[in-house]
Design an enzyme around this catalytic site. Structure first.
Site, PDB file in Angstrom:
ATOM      1  N   SER A 126      92.542 -14.415 -22.028  1.00  0.00           N
ATOM      2  CA  SER A 126      93.556 -15.021 -21.167  1.00  0.00           C
ATOM      3  C   SER A 126      93.145 -14.950 -19.698  1.00  0.00           C
ATOM      4  CB  SER A 126      94.895 -14.337 -21.422  1.00  0.00           C
ATOM      5  OG  SER A 126      95.954 -15.044 -20.819  1.00  0.00           O
ATOM      6  N   ASP A 148      96.670 -18.401 -26.708  1.00  0.00           N
ATOM      7  CA  ASP A 148      96.221 -17.243 -25.934  1.00  0.00           C
ATOM      8  C   ASP A 148      95.646 -16.125 -26.811  1.00  0.00           C
ATOM      9  OD1 ASP A 148      96.448 -14.666 -24.419  1.00  0.00           O
ATOM     10  OD2 ASP A 148      97.208 -16.023 -22.886  1.00  0.00           O
TER      11      ASP A 148
END
Length: 589
Positions: A346, A461
């Site tokens: 991320s 993510d």
């Protein structure tokens, strides 16, 4: 086979490194009670299922452990000089769990159970030392599946026969000698083929054997005696697989195949590698890296990789708190730590790969941070567009603008990021392909950013599954891993009146100029989705050399207007963390 008697200083050093601070007299007795055994290339020391319980210590050469897994032969790893093999059967008297053969001609010291028991009865510390090694090896087999003892014999296979790279080879020899062990270069011009094997065995340091195919017999012997093959080429040469590589079977599969590294040599002023994927299409190498001529930093990185002593940096995710990674890396570099591999999830993927993309030039990195905050949508692009199949989202446009058409294979520092594959509920490690696409997949937090589709698979993510992806780093020849987590904030108390009750409040919470964060839609959302990966991070602490958890409680997950303060926090906290380490924790300098 013959009884061991010549306990010279080199053998003493090998056994001393293995058993630690054991009395020299005990080491000498251990050595002289054993039997010397020679194993030729391709010959098995023992086979899976054999009922025997001898312990072996490799004195020279290199062995390979293999396991028959339902009819498929799996390579477990290599065993180099000074490492034991067969110790599990010594303790348990059970059949051998794997086969071990010689990758090249090797010499081993054989110790049977009675001899071992006699030594232990006189020196119990001897057993404890071997047990510690067994535990470390078991851990390595689980995590560092691609890392073994540092190679002794390295063949440098140069693809351009008419190019003089003697200055580069000499610089590498000097660097290896400085960093690791004395290194020596062998070439056909200076070493007759008939003397090569004895010369390699008599030298107790690292051997670099230079070959380019112009002397087929010399090249053949170099490849036979090598523990590792470095395929070296000018980056400006033709990337198609050469006849030279094919005729020498560099990439053929098999239990005796050598690990291969592709090194692309660039001019010293090259801004960034390009089209690396074309080099890798027909070359299933274990690793590739880019080296600039006359660049000391790149040469040091190559030296660490060749000797399995590289440094890996893993960065966790947590929205715009990721700006803290910029300050953290600056503090690491200022402390003298050189990073050879970077991995992240991320925000850790965004800022980590952006830093490698800028080759750790912090003026460029700060410009990237400034540009991201100046976007109309930028990192605050959110779910209002997630259902659109035709409109390019702001975050996608920004990543395309930032990274262009560059691929992960084109970075000076090898990097990866991870995402969560919703199609099969697995973690995906991205180490190739367009940077903008792979990073976007790692950054696609559900509910805030749209999922990313790559090759008909849906990704979100990486923090949903693993917010601090350390395990993929063990695929590389690393000795030390530094892991930096951004989850070091204490849980906040939330009053009921702070929760949103209107759609406008919902939209305002994600707006770039918002007045405050909505805890129900930021902290609560992120924390709930990354709960499992946070628990996993706790286990991660024991798997790395340095684990640092930043305290960023006062930093918003979505507000990037104060990015400079976040960078400063990251720098100061990392600087203080490094300054507080004890002497045995400092592995650099």
């Amino acid at each position: 086979m013959e009884n061991a008697s010549n306990f010279d200083p080199y053998f003493q050093k090998l056994l001393g490194n293995l058993f630690g601070e054991v009395d020299e007299a005990v080491l000498k007795e251990f050595f002289e009670s054993g039997t010397l055994k020679t194993v030729d290339t391709g010959e098995y020391l023992f086979k899976q299922g054999d009922v025997q319980n001898e312990l072996y210590v490799v004195l020279s050469g290199r062995l390979r452990a293999l396991q028959d897994n339902e009819g498929k032969m799996v390579i477990l790893g290599d065993i180099g000089e000074g490492e034991p093999v067969g110790e599990i059967a010594l303790f348990t008297s059970e059949p051998r769990m794997a086969s071990v053969l010689a990758v090249r001609r090797s010499s081993v010291l054989e110790i049977n159970k009675q001899q071992y028991a006699s030594i232990v009865s006189k020196s119990p510390d001897f057993a404890a030392a071997l047990t510690r090694f067994v535990i470390k090896r078991l851990r390595r087999n689980i995590l560092q599946q691609h890392v073994e003892a540092a190679p002794k014999n390295i063949a440098i296979f140069h693809l351009q026969q008419n190019e003089d790279i003697s200055s580069f080879v000499e610089a590498l020899r000097t660097q290896l000698t400085h960093d690791f062990l004395e290194a020596k270069v062998y070439s056909k011009k200076e070493t007759p083929i008939g003397q090569l094997f004895d010369s390699l065995e008599s030298h107790k340091g690292t051997n670099l054997m230079y070959c380019n195919g112009s002397e087929p017999e010399w090249t053949k012997h170099c490849l036979i005696y090598a523990d590792l093959v470095v395929v070296l080429s000018s980056s400006e040469a033709e990337s198609k697989l050469s006849e030279l590589e094919e005729s020498n079977g560099l990439y053929q599969p098999g239990v005796l195949n050598k690990k291969t590294i592709l090194v692309l040599l660039h001019e010293k002023d090259t801004p960034r590698p390009v089209n690396t994927k074309e080099w890798l299409e027909e070359r299933p190498v274990n690793l590739h890296l880019h080296i600039r001529k006359e660049n000391p930093k790149d040469l040091r990185r190559l030296s660490r990789m060749l000797t399995n002593r590289a440094v890996g940096l893993v960065l966790g995710g947590s929205g715009t708190k990721g700006y803290a990674h910029v300050g953290a890396v600056k503090a690491l570099l200022n402390a003298g730590i050189e990073v050879d591999f970077v991995g992240g999830t991320s925000a850790g993927a965004v800022y980590g790969i952006a830093m490698t993309y800028a080759d750790f030039e912090f003026k460029k990195i700060e410009q990237i941070c400034q540009q991201s905050t100046a976007q109309d949508e930028g990192v605050n692009d959110f779910f209002l567009k997630m259902f659109s199949n035709t409109t390019e989202t702001g975050i996608e446009a920004y990543f395309k603008k930032l990274f262009g058409e560059s691929c992960l294979e084109d970075l000076w520092v090898t990097s990866y990021c991870v995402s969560t594959n919703l199609s099969n509920s697995q973690i995906r490690v991205h180490n190739k392909g367009k940077i903008w696409e792979q990073v976007q997949a790692s950054f696609a937090l559900p509910g805030i950013f749209p999922p990313v589709v790559i090759e008909d698979q849906v990704y979100v993510d990486g923090g949903v599954s693993d917010n601090l992806p350390v395990e993929p780093m063990y695929r590389y020849p690393v000795k030390h891993i530094i892991a930096i987590s951004l989850n070091g904030s204490e849980p906040e108390d939330v009053a009921a009146k702070e929760f949103s009750k209107k759609w406008e409040r919902l939209k305002e919470a994600f707006a770039k100029d918002k007045k405050y964060d909505n805890p129900a839609l930021t902290s609560v959302l992120v924390n709930s989705m990354t709960l499992n990966s946070k628990q996993k991070a706790e286990i991660t602490k024991s798997k790395v050399s340095l684990y640092f958890e930043m305290n960023l409680r006062a930093v918003s997950l979505l507000d990037d207007s104060k990015w400079e303060k976040v960078v400063k926090k990251g720098y100061e906290q990392t600087r203080d963390f490094l300054g507080g380490l004890s002497g045995n924790e400092v592995f650099w300098g």
